[in-house]
Design a protein around this motif. Sequence first.
Motif, mmCIF file in Angstrom:
data_model
loop_
_atom_site.group_PDB
_atom_site.id
_atom_site.type_symbol
_atom_site.label_atom_id
_atom_site.label_comp_id
_atom_site.label_asym_id
_atom_site.label_seq_id
_atom_site.Cartn_x
_atom_site.Cartn_y
_atom_site.Cartn_z
ATOM 1 N N PRO A 192 0.842 -1.408 0.011
ATOM 2 C CA PRO A 192 0.157 -0.001 -0.178
ATOM 3 C C PRO A 192 0.754 1.291 0.194
ATOM 4 N N SER A 193 2.153 1.325 0.539
ATOM 5 C CA SER A 193 2.764 2.532 0.575
ATOM 6 C C SER A 193 3.377 2.773 -0.743
ATOM 7 N N GLU A 194 3.225 2.038 -1.708
ATOM 8 C CA GLU A 194 3.753 2.462 -3.133
ATOM 9 C C GLU A 194 2.482 3.194 -3.869
ATOM 10 N N GLU A 195 1.515 3.144 -3.348
ATOM 11 C CA GLU A 195 0.340 3.460 -4.208
ATOM 12 C C GLU A 195 -0.264 5.108 -3.480
ATOM 13 N N ASN A 196 -0.666 5.958 -4.547
ATOM 14 C CA ASN A 196 -1.226 7.000 -4.160
ATOM 15 C C ASN A 196 -2.887 7.302 -4.117
ATOM 16 N N MET A 197 -3.243 6.084 -4.554
ATOM 17 C CA MET A 197 -4.783 6.279 -4.479
ATOM 18 C C MET A 197 -5.242 5.123 -3.988
ATOM 19 N N THR A 198 -6.725 4.919 -3.527
ATOM 20 C CA THR A 198 -7.196 3.791 -3.180
ATOM 21 C C THR A 198 -7.254 2.844 -4.440
ATOM 22 N N PRO A 199 -7.606 1.533 -3.962
ATOM 23 C CA PRO A 199 -7.866 0.632 -4.999
ATOM 24 C C PRO A 199 -9.173 0.913 -5.925
ATOM 25 N N ALA A 200 -10.030 1.424 -5.060
ATOM 26 C CA ALA A 200 -11.337 1.676 -6.059
ATOM 27 C C ALA A 200 -11.313 2.565 -7.083
ATOM 28 N N ARG A 201 -10.350 3.614 -6.727
ATOM 29 C CA ARG A 201 -10.059 4.453 -7.824
ATOM 30 C C ARG A 201 -8.965 4.060 -8.754
ATOM 31 N N ARG A 202 -7.863 3.676 -8.014
ATOM 32 C CA ARG A 202 -6.610 3.293 -8.805
ATOM 33 C C ARG A 202 -6.876 2.175 -9.986
ATOM 34 N N VAL A 203 -7.252 0.884 -9.463
ATOM 35 C CA VAL A 203 -7.320 -0.131 -10.276
ATOM 36 C C VAL A 203 -8.021 0.010 -11.717
ATOM 37 N N PRO A 204 -9.284 0.591 -11.623
ATOM 38 C CA PRO A 204 -10.155 0.436 -12.767
ATOM 39 C C PRO A 204 -9.553 1.320 -13.726
ATOM 40 N N LEU A 205 -8.782 2.779 -13.364
ATOM 41 C CA LEU A 205 -8.169 3.474 -14.301
ATOM 42 C C LEU A 205 -6.579 2.799 -14.926
ATOM 43 N N LEU A 206 -6.053 2.014 -14.183
ATOM 44 C CA LEU A 206 -4.997 1.472 -14.755
ATOM 45 C C LEU A 206 -5.093 0.400 -15.572
ATOM 46 N N VAL A 207 -5.996 -0.312 -15.232
ATOM 47 C CA VAL A 207 -6.556 -1.607 -16.205
ATOM 48 C C VAL A 207 -7.015 -1.068 -17.483
ATOM 49 N N LEU A 208 -8.076 -0.191 -17.440
ATOM 50 C CA LEU A 208 -8.880 0.266 -18.558
ATOM 51 C C LEU A 208 -7.610 1.436 -19.325
ATOM 52 N N ALA A 209 -6.653 2.011 -18.835
ATOM 53 C CA ALA A 209 -5.735 2.647 -19.477
ATOM 54 C C ALA A 209 -4.989 1.780 -20.350
ATOM 55 N N THR B 243 -3.399 9.539 -12.855
ATOM 56 C CA THR B 243 -3.506 10.743 -12.085
ATOM 57 C C THR B 243 -4.275 12.009 -13.149
ATOM 58 N N GLU B 244 -3.840 11.958 -14.249
ATOM 59 C CA GLU B 244 -4.467 13.034 -14.958
ATOM 60 C C GLU B 244 -5.837 12.898 -15.392
ATOM 61 N N VAL B 245 -6.498 11.618 -15.271
ATOM 62 C CA VAL B 245 -7.865 11.477 -15.486
ATOM 63 C C VAL B 245 -8.437 11.999 -14.409
ATOM 64 N N VAL B 246 -8.019 11.686 -13.160
ATOM 65 C CA VAL B 246 -8.793 12.082 -11.933
ATOM 66 C C VAL B 246 -8.826 13.680 -11.969
ATOM 67 N N ALA B 247 -7.687 14.582 -12.423
ATOM 68 C CA ALA B 247 -7.889 15.703 -12.316
ATOM 69 C C ALA B 247 -8.866 16.299 -13.281
ATOM 70 N N VAL B 248 -8.945 15.468 -14.511
ATOM 71 C CA VAL B 248 -10.071 15.945 -15.555
ATOM 72 C C VAL B 248 -11.615 15.643 -14.870
ATOM 73 N N LEU C 296 -12.420 6.818 -19.984
ATOM 74 C CA LEU C 296 -11.568 6.723 -18.714
ATOM 75 C C LEU C 296 -12.131 7.785 -17.656
ATOM 76 N N VAL C 297 -12.520 8.845 -18.141
ATOM 77 C CA VAL C 297 -13.070 9.904 -17.211
ATOM 78 C C VAL C 297 -14.469 9.445 -16.699
ATOM 79 N N GLN C 298 -15.173 8.819 -17.424
ATOM 80 C CA GLN C 298 -16.379 8.357 -16.739
ATOM 81 C C GLN C 298 -16.256 7.342 -15.863
#
Length: 315
Positions: A105-122, A135-140, A182-184
Amino acid sequence: MDLPTIPAAPGTPPCGPPTLGDDGWVVTRHADVLAALTDSRCVVPPVPDGPAGTLAWLRASVSRFSPPGRHAARRAVGVAALDAPDPGELRRAAERLTERILDRPSEENMTPARRVPLLVLAERLGLADPAAAATEVVAVAAAYHPGADPAAARRADRAVAALLALSPQAPAEVTANRLGLLVQAADATAGLIDAAVRHGRAAPDGLATAMLLAEVLRLDPPVRLTRRVAADALSLGGRAVRAGDRLLLRFDAANRDPAVFPDPDRFRAGPAGPVLTFGAGPRGCPGERHALALATGVVDVLRRASGALSEGSRR
């Protein structure tokens, strides 16, 4: 099986005939929301365009905010982008990545709920650096809907430019609609996962994650409403709607309509009827199966981890 009751979230209106308020018609009954979603006279509100590569350009280019004449072609781009990723493979990839994040967990800066779908789909959509893209998608996503805070919109402009640089070569409109997927996924899928974990604590042991997600979509939807504008006069739920009137379609209320869901606040362990959270008609979400697959992969692992922790605390 003892099934819990889940009260409606604060601010959820009761079901009833459409009512005219300061922001237009509030539509709460299941039949009325479904009618508006499937009536070609009920169109999405227009959004302003902007210079290429900006947030305004992205919003004006994606199918979600497109006018009727542009919607079908742009939606087809998103559907084509989702043809290749198999939902079963997405679920397995989400499981593996969630397990890795929980182990480190210390290597990640987002929770799995937000990070995993974005990483897999990206990664499946071909972005060069999925971690940077996430990271950029979250900002958008933070400024995606019109009316966002100006500072968030400026940050989103920079994020859109970064995402374009990370995207594979393609016509601008194709790239925009891939990024729109990705944004949705950023907020909606994360919200679904978080709610499923939260409500899963009260769910009966052995309840399948697929059924848990189905009921969370009904009782605590990550997308609570959507908007339409009447392009022509029409009758909706016995009310005369004038051309130009705004419609606020409340998924959270319609999903608890007692005319469709008897004992509507009670969690169910079987088919619950036509939930509207993913929309309906020609603008229904094209990524429903993929979002559910990603959410299932994450939630399965989090539920197992939670169960192991609970078991350990009893020893």
